[in-house]
Enzyme design. Structure first.
Site, mmCIF file in Angstrom:
data_model
loop_
_atom_site.group_PDB
_atom_site.id
_atom_site.type_symbol
_atom_site.label_atom_id
_atom_site.label_comp_id
_atom_site.label_asym_id
_atom_site.label_seq_id
_atom_site.Cartn_x
_atom_site.Cartn_y
_atom_site.Cartn_z
ATOM 1 N N HIS A 289 11.951 38.512 35.572
ATOM 2 C CA HIS A 289 10.841 39.549 35.077
ATOM 3 C C HIS A 289 10.043 38.908 34.068
ATOM 4 O O HIS A 289 10.740 38.071 33.178
ATOM 5 C CB HIS A 289 11.672 40.683 34.633
ATOM 6 C CG HIS A 289 10.873 41.897 34.272
ATOM 7 N ND1 HIS A 289 10.392 42.769 35.053
ATOM 8 C CD2 HIS A 289 10.406 42.414 32.940
ATOM 9 C CE1 HIS A 289 9.601 43.624 34.461
ATOM 10 N NE2 HIS A 289 9.853 43.319 33.095
ATOM 11 N N MET B 246 9.506 53.030 32.717
ATOM 12 C CA MET B 246 9.848 52.670 31.576
ATOM 13 C C MET B 246 11.068 53.409 30.864
ATOM 14 O O MET B 246 10.725 54.796 30.837
ATOM 15 C CB MET B 246 8.885 52.465 30.723
ATOM 16 C CG MET B 246 7.741 51.275 30.898
ATOM 17 S SD MET B 246 8.286 49.406 31.172
ATOM 18 C CE MET B 246 8.926 49.401 29.764
#
Ligand code: DX5
Ligand code: ZN
Length: 236
Positions: free
Chosen positions: A50, A154
């Site tokens: 990521h 998120m």
């Protein structure tokens, strides 16, 4: 092995529910990124790497950009999962796909034309990802998400590593999982922020199938062992 573990799966739908672990290099040593990628590679290690791109406009932090992603692409075989926390992704995101990113995620709150964005990312050979900040309602994006491969929910306010997981986001994860199970969406359900040995179980239980972890991996003595431990927890 699940098809979307491999970069060769570009162009296919991401529908299987095997879990993916994506260490975030935000918590790695930026002077040694190739070594840090290697440190989480190997059996049972990272599925994706990521990469948090921040512009000090969309979020109050500044990290790295396209040149670093290009260099990383040459330095590791891990699929690069680029999370663009930037304004005007309509201008920049395709460049990350062209640089060889496996998945490129833009923020719903920043993208001007989300449908074209997804088409353009796929045309450039990447998976298309859409991310929702904690205050952004999933319901407003369901139709658009039909064009996307990954949904990044998120679990902290974007901008910094090392923050605390927001369990109240699990309702969003549960609803996204239900939409996948009922065939309304075909996205991977990814969570990002505050994922560690405890919270990963909560997110997995809610239905997430891709887990970004920065500090829990790179602050550990042995990052590869930390990834393997996270995976064991999810698979339990
Ligand atoms: C935060 C980033 C995350 C960050 C997560 O805005 O999007 O990817 O690296 O870090 P941890 O896992 O430490 O919360
Ligand atoms: Zn991220």
């Amino acid at each position: 092995m699940c098809a979307h573990r491999s970069p060769s799966a570009v162009g296919t739908r991401l529908t299987c529910v095997a879990s993916l672990i994506a260490p975030s290099i935000l918590s790695a040593d930026f002077a040694h990124l190739a070594d840090e990628a290697a440190a989480v590679s190997g059996g049972g290690g990272a599925d994706w790497l990521h990469v948090d791109v921040m512009d000090n406009h969309f979020v109050p932090n500044l990290t790295l950009g396209l040149p670093v992603v290009k260099s990383l692409r040459a330095a590791t075989d891990l699929p690069l999962d680029c999370h663009l926390m930037i304004d005007d992704p309509d201008r920049w995101a395709v460049g990350f796909a062209e640089a060889g990113a496996y998945n490129v995620t833009v923020h719903a709150e920043a993208v001007a034309d989300p449908v074209s964005m997804a088409l353009d990312l796929r045309a450039a050979g990447a998976k298309a990802g859409l991310s929702l900040k904690p205050g952004t309602d999933l319901d407003d994006w369901v139709e658009v998400l039909r064009d996307y491969d990954t949904l990044l929910i998120m679990t902290v306010e974007p901008g910094f590593g090392g923050q605390s997981f927001m369990p109240e986001m699990m309702d969003k994860v549960r609803r996204a999982r239900t939409m996948v199970q009922t065939g309304h969406l075909t996205v991977v359900v990814q969570v990002d922020g505050g994922i560690n040995a405890d919270t990963i179980a909560i997110a997995a239980e809610a239905g997430a199938d891709c887990f970004v972890a920065g500090s829990a991996v790179y602050d550990a003595q042995d990052p590869l062992a930390a990834v393997r431990a996270l995976r064991r927890t999810v698979e339990r």
